[in-house]
Design an enzyme around this catalytic site. Structure first.
Site, PDB file in Angstrom:
ATOM      1  N   CYS A 342       0.799  -1.233   0.000  1.00  0.00           N
ATOM      2  CA  CYS A 342       0.000   0.000   0.000  1.00  0.00           C
ATOM      3  C   CYS A 342       0.834   1.287   0.000  1.00  0.00           C
ATOM      4  CB  CYS A 342      -1.018  -0.011   1.133  1.00  0.00           C
ATOM      5  SG  CYS A 342      -0.490  -0.773   2.665  1.00  0.00           S
ATOM      6  N   ARG A 371       7.044 -11.384   5.096  1.00  0.00           N
ATOM      7  CA  ARG A 371       6.579 -11.243   6.473  1.00  0.00           C
ATOM      8  C   ARG A 371       7.172 -12.359   7.321  1.00  0.00           C
ATOM      9  NH1 ARG A 371       0.132 -10.060   5.263  1.00  0.00           N
ATOM     10  NH2 ARG A 371       0.485  -8.323   3.801  1.00  0.00           N
ATOM     11  N   GLN A 389       0.955 -11.330  -3.336  1.00  0.00           N
ATOM     12  CA  GLN A 389      -0.450 -10.985  -3.171  1.00  0.00           C
ATOM     13  C   GLN A 389      -1.028 -10.490  -4.482  1.00  0.00           C
ATOM     14  OE1 GLN A 389      -0.307  -8.060   0.054  1.00  0.00           O
ATOM     15  NE2 GLN A 389      -1.689  -9.397   1.179  1.00  0.00           N
ATOM     16  N   ASP A 391      -2.740  -7.966  -5.150  1.00  0.00           N
ATOM     17  CA  ASP A 391      -3.051  -6.779  -4.361  1.00  0.00           C
ATOM     18  C   ASP A 391      -3.635  -5.677  -5.245  1.00  0.00           C
ATOM     19  OD1 ASP A 391      -3.179  -5.518  -1.971  1.00  0.00           O
ATOM     20  OD2 ASP A 391      -1.023  -5.289  -1.687  1.00  0.00           O
ATOM     21  N   HIS A 393      -5.321  -1.396  -4.789  1.00  0.00           N
ATOM     22  CA  HIS A 393      -5.745  -0.275  -3.955  1.00  0.00           C
ATOM     23  C   HIS A 393      -6.578   0.662  -4.815  1.00  0.00           C
ATOM     24  CE1 HIS A 393      -2.254  -1.888  -1.794  1.00  0.00           C
ATOM     25  NE2 HIS A 393      -2.965  -1.568  -0.739  1.00  0.00           N
ATOM     26  N   LYS A 472     -12.800  -4.581   7.731  1.00  0.00           N
ATOM     27  CA  LYS A 472     -12.654  -5.308   6.474  1.00  0.00           C
ATOM     28  C   LYS A 472     -13.759  -6.340   6.301  1.00  0.00           C
ATOM     29  CE  LYS A 472      -9.441  -8.768   8.386  1.00  0.00           C
ATOM     30  NZ  LYS A 472      -8.264  -9.603   8.113  1.00  0.00           N
ATOM     31  N   HIS A 518      -8.261  -1.237   0.293  1.00  0.00           N
ATOM     32  CA  HIS A 518      -7.240  -2.267   0.078  1.00  0.00           C
ATOM     33  C   HIS A 518      -7.991  -3.561  -0.223  1.00  0.00           C
ATOM     34  CE1 HIS A 518      -4.165   0.041   2.630  1.00  0.00           C
ATOM     35  NE2 HIS A 518      -5.309   0.627   2.925  1.00  0.00           N
TER      36      HIS A 518
END
Length: 645
Positions: A342, A371, A389, A391, A393, A472, A518
């Site tokens: 992000c 991570r 991911q 991912d 945004h 979320k 997100h």
């Protein structure tokens, strides 16, 4: 019905009974249960005024009583937890010097961690299970009592139970509860069943090493896993499900189908994709890209390492540092391997001022992040340290929120159906560790709730399950065995736009704050692949299969024909290969079935001469002789990539 005629009494309203029960203060749910008829079979505990209590817990005030059976989630947990104590009792009797750690119930059973001089063996499990049966047959009363914390510390120090002492020394409560059954006593909040005779159907499953408190710097303990059920039929059904799960284990199938590997010498939790696994992943990624472009997303790429200042500004170092790797000093400045994408997407958005006409802007990236996960939690593809991911945004105006969230839900629904998954949805609310005002959190949560309500689909509330910057929606996948897995997630964020001063110019010419969404619609590629492997048991639908067609020759004389077919199929974008080994055709067919190839094309002398093929479908289904055009049409229809209606 009156249990006692004493003038001092409590009044208990029992679920299922028309008349209240009157009894002396201190009467127990078990006494009430035994004095009434029509109660449900298999009662393990009760709820008194909404609190789960033992059947032997004295009732000293008026209230409402509900019975809890093993069908109730709380009853299932109590059955598991009580069986854990039964197992620990058996272990202490057979291994007197054992040190007790913790023994919680888990989703489908229980475990207990023990400190022992040498690891347990499968033969030890058999002995422990037999001793458990003996103690269950003894119907030992299970009694709760309390002890002052300092006295409890002294009690465990006297027994040299170091792990229990460590737990107690971190407890602030002045009093600690214990449960005793026969010669076994354990510190525990409970509740538990009234006696060990309630525990009839159980099975010890496996032994594993586990670091104390999940910390590899602490002692290695022996963890025994088990399960239990209220009936032998239910226990056997679960054991059968476990056997099926073993057959579907993505780590086992990953080796057999040559999809991926993880190498200790390279580092645990880091995945190496083999050609066949990479093919599947490439198909998924291409499908993902095409769908995102159709849905108005722009593809971006950001670096794998970023400066420390960025993660200070984003709040990751404040709220997420334990999951981040140590910094890398470069030119006197600390850099971190990114745990999330992000902040990088925000920097792209801020490269120029945006108008209200520009919004929404949707950035998407198959972004690799890193991570830290404790070594004891790593599990094949499902729990790794480096992963990609899917991912994205979305930067939008507040008035666009509902439309954008609804669009994300529709996209996720299409993606899940395309891969053959049913799913459940959860609304996850503010966690204890979070940032931002109550007003922002309330507005964000209610916006997500409104979008979920519009779908008309059921959802559950996950209290405190949100991320530190916003609430979320979580989508949990249901696989072929009915197990749930973390899948898509959509997070509404008013906080990072504040921290990074992310704005747009509104119609009135004033700067306004954007809102960020997100989201992932698959999750991590690694975990999603692991789920897919287990869901399909490695027998992927043809559009996903790494090899869609295998051409089988009967003799070497058909090799030129087989190579020509291979060339034509590849020209038609069909993933294929030729089995040109000098083996009997029956063996080649069995090998193709074991490799879970969707389509087999058998080329013999006659087929080569006539330009035809004997077509077989996975599952030993013989489709007969087909012309090249017929075979190609069949393969292409079978291999169609999903599309929206």
């Amino acid at each position: 019905m009156s249990v006692t005629s004493s003038t001092e009494r409590v009044t208990v309203r029992v679920s299922g009974l028309n008349e209240p029960i009157h009894g002396k203060p201190g009467i127990t749910p078990l006494e009430i249960l035994e004095s009434t008829s029509g109660h449900p079979d298999g009662v393990l505990a009760a709820r008194f005024n909404g609190t789960v209590v033992d059947l032997k817990r004295p009732l000293t005030e008026d209230g409402a009583l509900e019975w809890i059976t093993a069908e109730d989630p709380a009853g299932k947990e109590i059955y598991f937890h009580s069986t854990t104590h039964l197992m620990a009792q058996a272990v202490t009797e057979l291994f007197p010097n054992v040190k007790l750690a913790i023994g919680p119930p888990i989703e489908e059973g229980y475990y207990y961690d023990f400190g022992v001089e040498k690891p347990f063996t499968p033969e030890d499990l058999e002995r422990i299970e037999q001793r458990m049966r003996e103690r269950a047959h003894d119907r030992l009363p299970v009694e709760r009592f309390t002890m002052p914390r300092d006295e409890a510390v002294a009690y465990y120090k006297n027994l040299h139970q170091d792990f229990k002492v460590e737990i107690l020394e971190e407890i602030d409560d002045p009093e600690v509860s214990f449960y005793r059954q026969g010669n076994f006593t354990d510190m525990c909040r409970g509740p538990h069943v009234p006696d060990t005779g309630y525990l009839k159907h159980f099975k010890l499953l496996s032994i594993a090493g586990a670091y104390w408190r999940g910390d590899e710097r602490r002692p290695m303990l022996q963890r025994i896993y088990g399960t239990a059920a209220p009936s032998q039929e239910a226990l056997q059904a679960y054991l059968d499900k476990l056997e099926e799960a073993k057959e579907r284990d993505h780590r086992k199938l990953g080796r057999e189908l040559d999809l991926f590997s993880i190498h200790e010498e390279a580092g645990p939790g880091l995945v190496f994709w083999h050609p066949h696994g990479a093919r599947i992943r490439n198909v998924i990624e291409n499908f993902w890209r095409e769908e995102h472009i159709k849905n108005g997303y722009e593809l971006v790429y950001i670096p794998h390492i970023l400066r420390e200042d960025l993660f200070i500004q984003s709040g990751h170092l404040e709220n997420y540092k334990e999951n981040m790797y140590a910094p890398m000093p470069i030119d006197g400045i600390d850099y971190y391997a990114k745990p999330m994408n992000c902040p990088g997407h925000i920097l792209i958005f801020k490269t120029r001022m945006r108008s209200y006409r520009d919004l929404p802007i949707r950035y998407a990236e198959l972004g690799t992040v890193y991570r830290y996960e404790r070594s004891g939690t790593l599990h094949g593809l499902l729990r790794v340290r480096g992963f990609t991911q899917d991912d994205a945004h979305i930067f939008c105006r507040p008035d666009q929120l509902e439309e954008e969230i609804s669009g994300v839900i529709r996209l996720a629904d299409f993606m899940m159906k395309s891969f053959g998954f049913e799913y459940e949805m959860y609304l996850a609310t503010r966690p204890e560790k979070s940032m931002g005002s109550d007003e922002l959190w309330h507005h964000a949560t209610e916006t997500l709730r409104a979008c979920l309500e519009k779908t008309g689909k059921p959802y559950q509330i996950d209290e405190g399950g949100g991320v530190f910057y916003g609430p979320k929606i979580d989508v949990k996948l249901l696989d072929a065995l009915g197990r749930t897995w973390q899948g898509p997630t959509f997070q509404l964020d008013f906080n990072l736009p504040e921290r990074f001063d992310v704005n747009f110019i509104d119609r009135d010419g004033a700067k306004k704050r954007v809102v960020m969404i997100h989201r992932t619609v698959l999750g991590s590629m690694e975990r999603f692949m692991g789920n897919l492997i287990e869901h399909y048991k490695g027998a992927f639908p043809a559009w996903l299969a790494p090899v869609q067609v295998r051409i089988l020759t009967i003799t070497d004389a058909q090799l030129p024909y087989a190579r020509e077919l291979e060339k034509r199929l590849r020209a038609a974008s069909i993933r294929c290969e030729v089995d040109d080994r000098n083996e009997k055709i029956g063996y080649k067919i069995r090998e193709a079935e074991a490799a879970k190839i969707p389509v087999m094309l058998v080329a013999g002398k006659r087929e080569a001469a006539e330009g035809t093929l004997a077509v077989r479908e996975r599952g030993r289904r013989d489709l007969g002789i087909k012309s090249w055009a017929e075979a190609l049409d069949y393969i292409q229809n079978l291999s169609k990539i999903p599309t929206r209606n």
